[in-house]
Design an enzyme around this catalytic site. Structure first.
Site, PDB file in Angstrom:
ATOM      1  N   HIS A  93       2.033   7.750   0.980  1.00  0.00           N
ATOM      2  CA  HIS A  93       1.687   9.166   0.988  1.00  0.00           C
ATOM      3  C   HIS A  93       0.277   9.401   1.526  1.00  0.00           C
ATOM      4  CE1 HIS A  93       5.047   9.134  -1.819  1.00  0.00           C
ATOM      5  NE2 HIS A  93       5.196  10.414  -1.559  1.00  0.00           N
TER       6      HIS A  93
ATOM      7  N   GLY B 218     -33.694  26.921 -10.760  1.00  0.00           N
ATOM      8  CA  GLY B 218     -33.045  27.798 -11.722  1.00  0.00           C
ATOM      9  C   GLY B 218     -32.301  28.898 -10.998  1.00  0.00           C
TER      10      GLY B 218
ATOM     11  N   THR C 125       0.818  -1.211   0.000  1.00  0.00           N
ATOM     12  CA  THR C 125       0.000   0.000   0.000  1.00  0.00           C
ATOM     13  C   THR C 125       0.850   1.260   0.000  1.00  0.00           C
ATOM     14  OG1 THR C 125      -0.090  -0.047   2.397  1.00  0.00           O
ATOM     15  CG2 THR C 125      -1.875  -1.125   1.214  1.00  0.00           C
TER      16      THR C 125
ATOM     17  N   LYS D  88     -38.493  32.076 -11.607  1.00  0.00           N
ATOM     18  CA  LYS D  88     -39.174  30.983 -10.898  1.00  0.00           C
ATOM     19  C   LYS D  88     -40.434  31.471 -10.174  1.00  0.00           C
ATOM     20  CE  LYS D  88     -35.633  29.999  -8.308  1.00  0.00           C
ATOM     21  NZ  LYS D  88     -34.709  31.010  -8.824  1.00  0.00           N
TER      22      LYS D  88
ATOM     23  N   SER E 256     -32.251  25.820  -5.588  1.00  0.00           N
ATOM     24  CA  SER E 256     -31.859  24.398  -5.411  1.00  0.00           C
ATOM     25  C   SER E 256     -30.783  23.986  -6.416  1.00  0.00           C
ATOM     26  CB  SER E 256     -33.076  23.473  -5.498  1.00  0.00           C
ATOM     27  OG  SER E 256     -33.902  23.776  -6.601  1.00  0.00           O
TER      28      SER E 256
END
Lengths: 296, 637
Positions: free
Chosen positions: B118, B472, B115, B478, B546
């Site tokens: 870093h 929008g 693995t 709206k 939204s």
């Protein structure tokens, strides 16, 4: 449970997850030993049902004749649908391993696979690749996500924890799934031995017509093989450790005619499994590049 | 050198069948190597493969060529090149992603996860640790315990690894000095004690020279322990306390080849099962008895943990994917709120309140992180207050699922205590969760079953309830269109209500601002209000910027199917900005308002809106007409 039973249970679990979480999976089938093991595991995973997906052979038209015979037998007996796909452009252009080198694999296999997956809208393709085969494969997830262009992005692979696999994807994207990821070559042989799985007789030593090219022993499997002037194929007792297109697959000299003898020889050899494959040798990372382009 | 390449067991030559028998019965050990960058993790694996004779001639030849070309070990073989399989890794000489390697000795088969060290690849390290039973922690003898040593040990411990080997590497560079070794061990022990690692084994090694890897070194005579390989072969794997008692099998797939057979396929994650055993199905709680254990090789008399099987039951009980078949005596509980350790893996930040898919066992549900309690500084183990999580952050959070799921705390059982979170839009695996315990809070609040149903209420109003959700940019129109739609509906004698962004923010949501987190919570509350109104039989018209698809989808999911209409009020930014009815764009441009959608906060364009209104070509009245035309058939009884 011993390690083989663990690997079998893991592979079955993976196959069932795919069936439950994706809409249109397919299992790639090449008639090689890994394909044989995959098909066997699929039968086990869904028994008493038949595996609920088709098999698909991406045909390059340059496989060994015996491989085609076994494929046709599987088609007849497995009860599963088998799709054979050949890239029509490669066919039209007459692409072949003798004249076209790397283009052969690219057109027939990589492009052929991408075309076939698109044509049938498969969203998952099972492959028999194993992590012990090659360095870049060792880095790949079991559920290996591909973009809508079939690309593998090695730097942004999804984390894959425990045995919880994320099969979510958007339309057009797909996932290659490798149930044999954690198997080694010896595991495959031992499993074939224990489960009595049918494999092509090319894996067993027999006298076969051969020529030598660039240090590899190649089998003259049909009359398309261009012989040099005055060259006569020499009959040698050979077998194959891995199978691909016959002009690209080196044989080993061998007297091993039974499975246990083959395993014995495999364990005693000092060369790796993919030693005989021309495709891996071009450069250190040639497999990674191929995989990014959409190869398995 | 030549004798070090792959050399086979003598038994292979003498008696292959006996060898195969022996090999078949080997057990499997999965382990992980970790530690700081350049501590030699990849080199250790290269060395283990080399010393257990798993490197073939052709691979060694290729390795030698590449070592000269890109290796960092001068003329010596650079084993790291064996495992760093990606181009980018070889170029930069670092490990980016986990690599799996396989080798076996006479006693065991091993799967090693190599693995990255870093911090930015911690998520890949977590992937490797999640399936490991043992961790090899490497330390550079010259550097001692480093930040990364601590972080990796902590992550391994968190993910439930109980066996640790502390390998102090590069002993050749400190003249195999015991005092140096002891000091590091003592330092590490203090740290291990502090985080709860109960025990660990210590070995002085040199991966490059091979000291104490496969053979005991003559240079560390003061060391009385075994070699690394011997430890790996013999170590007894400590189990989680919860595993092994009761039978648990999450159902993966219902197996129905024909009408006479109905089996439940899955992999056993705990316990054993026999035909005749009494079982319960969770979360429904229905009981039955096992009829058969079906496999391709014939029916079994018993099946054990980790086997993949198909069960049939004696009774026709309802059971499907995601449910769990457990022995009747199992105390497996269900809950829908959990205190959870969460490791965040996505490059996008976690936003509390946003809905994600949660996959646990074979079940996928919707879930939100309802509360972020604190982050853990993995370097100092300090708790830090946090509002969001960034990639690689480890935190304690509350997770709420949309329905109850059976679970076991992670430290008792990985299989039913660990889950992943999946982003609903990008489909990426964004988080890994380890359940600590269930929160009982919700148990006292049962959903009140109402005598007057929502159907009855709607019928009384002679309509079907719906949510018309307008999204929008600010100034896209709206609110104006919403008003026009409502007027038309009222003329049709429909019962409606408008929820408007500005109005809601003045009342219900006046405690919320405009950060991403608050925007999500804003929409969640509005969604709940809209849901209550549809239960009352109303047609709800909601006008909210939204900006995020995931929140719009979250509201859609709250509603009954076909009741939610996403209407995209599509006005180009330049047009909205030119209108600037409220003067907000001017203020945003001048920096007076922060986090303004379209300016310095993103707007995600709806992918598949139900209705797409392009305001440039339409009057407000035409837009309202177009919306009505689309929904009218859905709201009529």
């Amino acid at each position: 449970m011993n390690h083989l039973q663990c690997l079998e249970a893991e592979a079955i679990h993976i196959m069932r997850e795919v069936i439950s979480e994706t809409s249109n999976p397919v299992m790639l089938y090449s008639s090689g030993k890994d394909s044989a093991v995959m098909l066997h595991l699929a039968k086990k995973a869904f028994y008493p049902s038949l595996p609920p997906f088709p098999l698909m052979h991406i045909d390059t038209t340059w496989k060994f004749q015996e491989m085609y015979k076994l494929r046709d037998k599987v088609d007849k007996n497995s009860g599963m649908k088998l799709i054979v796909y050949q890239n029509p452009e490669a066919k039209e252009e007459g692409i072949n391993p003798f004249d076209h080198g790397a283009l052969h694999t690219d057109m027939w296999k990589t492009e052929g696979l991408k075309q076939a997956l698109d044509k049938y809208s498969f969203d998952v393709a099972f492959g028999g690749a194993r992590r012990d085969e090659e360095k870049s494969r060792a880095k790949e997830r079991i559920f290996s996500f591909r973009s809508s262009q079939h690309r593998w992005e090695s730097k942004t692979q999804r984390p894959e924890l425990w045995s919880i696999y994320n099969a979510h994807k958007s339309k057009g994207e797909s996932i290659r799934v490798f149930p044999l990821s954690n198997w080694t070559e010896l595991d495959i042989w031992q499993y074939i031995h224990l489960e009595n799985i049918e494999i092509v007789s090319l894996y067993f030593a027999r006298p076969r017509p051969t020529v030598e090219r660039d240090g590899l022993i190649l089998m003259v499997d049909d009359n398309r093989f261009p012989l040099n002037e005055g060259e006569e194929p020499e009959v040698r007792s050979i077998r194959f450790r891995t199978l691909g297109c016959y002009p690209l697959t080196g044989a080993v000299l061998s007297e091993a005619t039974t499975l246990t003898e083959v395993i014995q020889e495999t364990l005693l050899t000092t060369k790796s499994e993919r030693y005989g494959r021309v495709i891996d040798k071009n450069q250190g990372t040639s497999m990674e590049v191929k995989k990014q382009q959409g190869y398995f | 050198m030549i004798d070090k390449i792959y050399k086979a067991d003598i038994l292979i030559k003498q008696d292959i069948k006996a060898y195969l028998q022996m090999h078949q019965n080997k057990s499997l050990l999965r382990f992980i190597t970790c530690g700081s960058v350049d501590d030699g993790k990849s080199t250790l694996i290269g060395r283990l493969l080399y010393d257990s004779k798993m490197i073939f001639e052709d691979q060694l030849a290729q390795l030698k060529v590449e070592s000269k070309k890109t290796g960092v070990q001068g003329q010596e073989i650079d084993f790291a090149l064996l495992v760093d399989g990606l181009n980018a890794e070889r170029e930069q000489g670092i490990t980016i992603d986990v690599a799996y390697r396989y080798f076996y000795t006479k006693k065991r088969k091993f799967i090693v996860a190599d693995t990255p060290g870093h911090e930015q690849y911690t998520r890949n390290m977590v992937t490797g640790a999640s399936n490991a039973q043992l961790a090899v922690i490497l330390i550079d003898a010259r550097k001692g315990v480093l930040t990364q040593t601590r972080r990796h040990s902590y992550v391994c411990h968190l993910l439930g690894i109980k066996n640790f080997i502390l390998a102090i590497n590069k002993m050749d560079l400190v003249d195999y000095d015991q005092v140096t070794f002891d000091a590091i061990v003592s330092d590490y022990k203090n740290f291990a004690d502090s985080i709860g690692i109960e025990k660990f084994i210590t070995i002085p090694i040199s991966c490059l020279k091979g000291d104490n890897i496969a053979a005991l070194s003559t240079k560390t005579k003061w060391y009385n322990g075994s070699t690394m390989l011997t430890y790996l072969e013999d170590v007894k794997i400590l189990q989680n306390k919860g595993v092994g008692r009761n039978f648990h099998m999450p159902v993966q797939w219902v197996n129905r080849p024909n009408q006479n057979f109905r089996g439940f396929s899955g992999k056993i994650v705990a316990g054993t099962i026999k035909p005749g055993d009494k079982v319960r199905i969770l979360p429904s709680g229905k009981t039955s008895h096992i009829d058969r254990i079906v496999t391709y090789n014939g029916d079994l008399n018993q099946a054990v943990c980790n086997q993949s099987i198909t069960l049939t039951l004696k009774d026709e009980v309802d059971c499907s994917r995601g449910q769990i078949i457990v022995s009747a005596s199992s105390s497996l509980k269900s809950a829908d709120q959990f205190d959870t350790m969460l490791i965040w893996m996505d490059d996008k930040t976690l936003i509390p309140g946003r809905s994600y898919y949660l996959k646990i066992g074979t079940e996928t549900v919707s879930a939100i992180v309802s509360k972020l309690k604190y982050k853990i500084n993995v370097n100092t183990m300090e708790k830090i207050a946090a509002k969001t999580l960034k990639q690689n952050d480890i935190s304690i959070v509350n997770v709420t699922t949309d329905r109850s799921i059976p679970f076991i705390p992670y430290n008792e059982d990985r299989a039913l205590g660990g889950f992943i979170l999946i982003d609903k839009i990008t489909n990426a695996t964004v988080g890994a969760g380890l359940i600590n315990f269930a929160l009982r809070r919700a148990n006292n609040i049962h959903l009140q079953a109402l005598d007057v149903t929502r159907e009855y209420r709607a019928k009384l109003k002679n309509q079907k309830p719906a949510v018309i959700w307008m999204t929008g940019l600010s100034g896209s129109g709206k609110s104006s269109i919403a008003n026009a739609v409502e007027k038309k509906l009222l003329q049709m004698k429909r019962h409606t209500f408008i929820l408007d962004g500005d109005n809601v923010r003045l009342g219900l949501n006046k405690d919320l601002g405009f950060t991403n987190t608050d925007r999500v919570e804003n929409i969640r509350r509005v969604g709940q209000v809209a849901k209550l109104m549809t239960d009352a039989g109303l047609i709800v018209i909601a006008a909210f910027i939204s900006p995020f698809q995931s929140e719009r989808d979250m509201v859609r999911e709250m509603m009954d199917s076909n009741e939610f209409f996403e209407v995209f009020i599509d006005t180009p930014l330049s047009v909205a900005e030119e209108r600037d009815v409220k003067g907000l764009y001017a203020q945003a441009r001048s920096g007076q308002i922060k986090n303004f959608t379209g300016i310095d906060s993103p707007y995600e364009i709806p992918k598949n809106p139900n209705i797409h209104i392009k305001t440039i070509d339409l009057t407000i009245d035409e837009a309202a007409e177009q919306i009505l035309k689309e929904i009218i058939s859905q709201i009529n009884m």
